[in-house]
Structures are given as structure tokens and as C-alpha cells.
Design a protein around this motif. Structure first.
Motif, PDB file in Angstrom:
ATOM      1  N   TYR A   7      40.596  34.627  24.639  1.00 11.73           N
ATOM      2  CA  TYR A   7      40.317  35.207  25.859  1.00 11.73           C
ATOM      3  C   TYR A   7      40.856  36.786  25.802  1.00 11.73           C
ATOM      4  CZ  TYR A   7      39.788  30.309  27.444  1.00 11.73           C
ATOM      5  OH  TYR A   7      39.346  29.180  27.348  1.00 11.73           O
TER       6      TYR A   7
ATOM      7  N   VAL B 102      31.076  34.466  37.330  1.00 11.03           N
ATOM      8  CA  VAL B 102      31.830  33.827  36.420  1.00 11.03           C
ATOM      9  C   VAL B 102      30.606  32.905  35.790  1.00 11.03           C
ATOM     10  CG1 VAL B 102      32.901  31.432  36.305  1.00 11.03           C
ATOM     11  CG2 VAL B 102      33.868  33.072  37.744  1.00 11.03           C
ATOM     12  N   GLY B 103      30.526  32.876  34.373  1.00 13.55           N
ATOM     13  CA  GLY B 103      29.732  32.255  33.705  1.00 13.55           C
ATOM     14  C   GLY B 103      28.651  33.162  33.094  1.00 13.55           C
TER      15      GLY B 103
ATOM     16  N   LYS C 181      35.901  34.606  27.993  1.00 14.24           N
ATOM     17  CA  LYS C 181      36.072  33.826  26.996  1.00 14.24           C
ATOM     18  C   LYS C 181      35.330  34.302  25.849  1.00 14.24           C
ATOM     19  CE  LYS C 181      35.789  28.976  25.689  1.00 14.24           C
ATOM     20  NZ  LYS C 181      35.236  27.517  26.164  1.00 14.24           N
TER      21      LYS C 181
ATOM     22  N   ILE D 210      32.044  35.322  31.218  1.00 18.79           N
ATOM     23  CA  ILE D 210      33.019  35.515  32.461  1.00 18.79           C
ATOM     24  C   ILE D 210      33.571  34.202  32.534  1.00 18.79           C
ATOM     25  CG2 ILE D 210      33.403  36.249  34.694  1.00 18.79           C
ATOM     26  CD1 ILE D 210      32.841  38.541  32.953  1.00 18.79           C
ATOM     27  N   GLU D 211      35.195  34.025  32.505  1.00 17.75           N
ATOM     28  CA  GLU D 211      35.760  32.926  32.660  1.00 17.75           C
ATOM     29  C   GLU D 211      36.339  33.010  34.248  1.00 17.75           C
ATOM     30  OE1 GLU D 211      37.714  29.255  31.560  1.00 17.75           O
ATOM     31  OE2 GLU D 211      36.088  30.434  30.715  1.00 17.75           O
ATOM     32  N   GLN D 212      36.973  34.248  34.678  1.00 16.55           N
ATOM     33  CA  GLN D 212      37.713  34.178  35.821  1.00 16.55           C
ATOM     34  C   GLN D 212      37.538  35.658  36.506  1.00 16.55           C
ATOM     35  OE1 GLN D 212      41.688  33.019  35.457  1.00 16.55           O
ATOM     36  NE2 GLN D 212      42.280  33.650  37.496  1.00 16.55           N
ATOM     37  N   LEU D 213      37.659  35.811  37.740  1.00 19.54           N
ATOM     38  CA  LEU D 213      37.683  37.082  38.350  1.00 19.54           C
ATOM     39  C   LEU D 213      38.774  37.585  38.896  1.00 19.54           C
ATOM     40  CD1 LEU D 213      34.150  37.110  40.350  1.00 19.54           C
ATOM     41  CD2 LEU D 213      34.728  37.663  37.771  1.00 19.54           C
TER      42      LEU D 213
ATOM     43  N   VAL E 162      38.190  41.317  34.747  1.00 18.07           N
ATOM     44  CA  VAL E 162      37.727  39.899  34.504  1.00 18.07           C
ATOM     45  C   VAL E 162      38.137  39.333  33.511  1.00 18.07           C
ATOM     46  CG1 VAL E 162      35.637  40.486  35.643  1.00 18.07           C
ATOM     47  CG2 VAL E 162      35.956  40.814  33.242  1.00 18.07           C
TER      48      VAL E 162
END
Length: 326
Positions: free
Chosen positions: A100, A84-85, A33, A72-75, A30
Motif C-alpha cells: 500500500y 475508491v476502486g 493498493k 484506490i483503497e481509501q481517500l 489517497v
């Protein structure tokens, strides 16, 4: 994104802030941020190129930093959770000193909303180290006497709390009056200055001449040898660091044998990956119940990473040091 980089091995001066592309998470990863990155005593070994023999030397250029907390910014491919989030914390092989960071999913821990990012960084390496030391390796029991050297840093202060939770009497060592005052404030039964020549006598007097049941030492050198004189019969001695960077004098094996003491080397919680989830969940519950109150010391900006490392090396800090990233 902004990231702290090293292009050559050395002291804190090799840490430089640069602009890099935001990484893309790979399979099983993952992208986080980063809000806060933890500062650890293992960081100087990384940027100094002096890692233990069983750990690969970092490939330069590299970004230091072993622990982060953020969102979490991206998987990555084939990853469906955490979402995400979600607020999370993660331990990394490197790359934490950046806006990041990529993290393998098994190292990521979802966070409850009532624990802030700075506090949770204390759990990832230092908290797990203290938990493994006190609960698993030393198996501290109610009524035992525990000597922690030093006790005012990140691991030491958490070990104080965990030993008290177990019902032990705790004696903490520190090297300044400020740190001794801190130890008193977090509930140690006795606090002594290990830079004074009479501290061993003070420990023995505090234990009515019986000595302690458990010694947790990360100072090494002469301090560790003196600490062993404070351990009573059937005592357990655990070494988990070498902050003094000084060799220990030869052991008194006759004394060790006559007291039937045990000596254990402790390499860190990552030697027991199967217990990581258990340790983190236990620590989170202790924080939520107010039994564990991690000490957040100095907070530095990401661009002040070199300054933070100088403070760490000069032992000017108490509790957990962090970098505020975003």
C-alpha cells in the motif's frame, strides 16, 4: 502490509522485506493498493544516500520506490476524487515498494481499462522523461537524425518510439547483441554497439558524413564525448544521466563553437510539473493507438527487490523493470 525497507545506506543488500501497518492517507492524499511498482535508475541513489544536492537525503528507516500502479483503497480527508476502486497510477517521493502507498492527489492519474498496470508504470518517470526529452527539450522534427545512447533501456526505448512518431531517423546504441536485436525489432534505422571502437565511424557513415541533428545521452564519460563527435552543425546535445558513473573528458570548445552546437542538461520531467498531465495524456493516447509499445523487461516479486536492483546495476535488463506486488 509487506514493504521493502532500508535502515542504512548502501547497495542492494540494504533492501529488506518487513511487516508494517497499512498507512492512513492524510489531507490531499489517497491510499493505493499497489499492483505494480516501477524500478528506476534513481532507486540506487535513494537507498545509497547519494541523492542530488537539491533533494533531501531520505530519513531512515525508509521505503524506496517512486512510481506505482494499482487501485484506490481509501481517500484522505477532504478528498472526493478519484473514487475508491478506480484504477490509477501515481508518482511518489518514496514508499512505492510496498503493498500500500500514499500518494498526493495531483500526482495520481486515472487509467483506462485497456492499459495494464505494468505498462502504465513506464509512463510515470521513464515515459515522461522520454517525452520531455524528445518533444519539449530537443523538439525533434520530421526528417532529423537522432542518436540515442543507450537506446534499449526504459527511457531510451521509449525515446526511440517518440522520435519515430515525430518522423525522425533514429540511430540507437547498445552494449550487447541481444539489445541490438531488440532495437531492430522496435524500428530503429541503425543500431550500433558502443563497446566497439568503430561505432563513431559507423554513425558518421550512416549519416553520409553529416552527423546527427540531436544526441540524447545518459551514458556519460567517454561514450558521451564520442557521441558529441557524431553531432553535425547546429546540432543539439542533451545529457540526461550518467549511467557509466565516469567523468567526461574536457570539452572541445573550438569544435563546439565552430559547429554552433547547443548543450543542454536535462534533470527530469518533475522540473516541469505544469506539463505532467499533458505528457501522461499524450503517452496514454500513443499506447492506445499502438504507436507507442513500451517494453516490459524482467518482472520481480516484491521480496526480490534486491535482486532486481542488482540486475539494474549490472545493466542486465532491457525496457522497463517492475516489481509485481499484488
Amino acid at each position: 502490509m509487506k514493504a521493502v525497507r532500508i535502515h542504512q545506506f548502501g547497495g542492494p543488500e540494504v533492501l529488506v522485506l518487513e511487516d508494517l501497518p497499512i498507512p492512513v492517507p492524510g489531507p490531499g492524499q489517497v491510499l493505493i493498493k499497489v499492483a505494480v511498482a516501477g524500478v528506476n535508475y534513481s532507486d540506487p541513489l535513494h537507498y545509497g544516500g547519494q541523492v542530488p544536492p537539491d533533494i533531501p537525503v531520505p530519513v531512515l528507516p525508509a521505503t524506496p520506490g517512486f512510481e506505482v500502479a494499482g487501485v484506490i483503497e481509501q481517500l484522505g480527508p477532504e478528498v472526493s476524487t478519484p473514487a475508491v476502486g478506480m484504477r490509477v497510477a501515481a508518482s511518489l517521493e518514496d514508499g512505492g515498494y510496498a503493498e500500500y502507498a500514499q500518494a498526493p492527489v495531483p500526482t495520481v492519474t486515472p487509467l483506462p481499462d485497456d492499459i495494464d498496470f505494468a505498462t502504465v508504470t513506464t509512463l510515470l518517470i521513464q515515459g515522461m522523461t522520454a517525452y520531455e526529452l524528445v518533444v519539449k527539450a530537443a523538439q525533434v522534427q520530421a526528417g532529423e537524425r537522432v542518436l540515442i545512447a543507450p537506446a534499449a533501456g526504459g527511457v531510451g526505448s521509449l525515446a526511440v518510439h517518440l522520435a519515430k512518431i515525430a518522423g525522425a531517423q533514429v540511430i540507437g546504441l547498445a552494449g550487447s547483441q541481444e539489445k541490438l536485436d531488440l532495437l531492430q525489432s522496435i524500428g530503429v534505422d541503425f543500431a550500433f554497439d558502443y563497446t566497439r571502437p568503430d561505432w563513431v565511424q559507423n554513425v558518421l557513415q550512416a549519416t553520409a558524413g553529416q552527423g546527427v541533428n540531436v544526441l540524447l545521452d545518459s551514458v556519460g564519460g567517454e561514450t558521451a564525448m564520442q557521441g558529441m563527435l557524431c553531432v553535425g552543425k547546429l546540432g543539439r546535445i542533451l545529457f540526461f544521466g550518467l549511467a557509466s558513473n565516469r567523468p567526461m573528458p574536457p570539452l572541445n570548445l573550438l569544435l563546439l563553437n565552430s559547429k554552433e552546437q547547443q548543450i543542454v542538461g536535462f534533470g527530469g520531467p518533475l522540473n516541469h510539473p505544469e506539463r505532467i498531465h499533458e505528457a501522461r495524456q499524450a503517452l496514454i493516447k500513443y499506447i492506445q493507438s499502438k504507436q507507442l509499445r513500451p517494453i516490459i523487461g524482467q518482472t520481480f516479486a516484491l521480496e526480490e527487490a534486491a535482486t532486481a536492483q542488482r540486475a539494474l546495476l549490472q545493466r542486465l535488463t532491457v525496457g522497463k523493470m517492475v516489481l509485481s506486488v499484488s
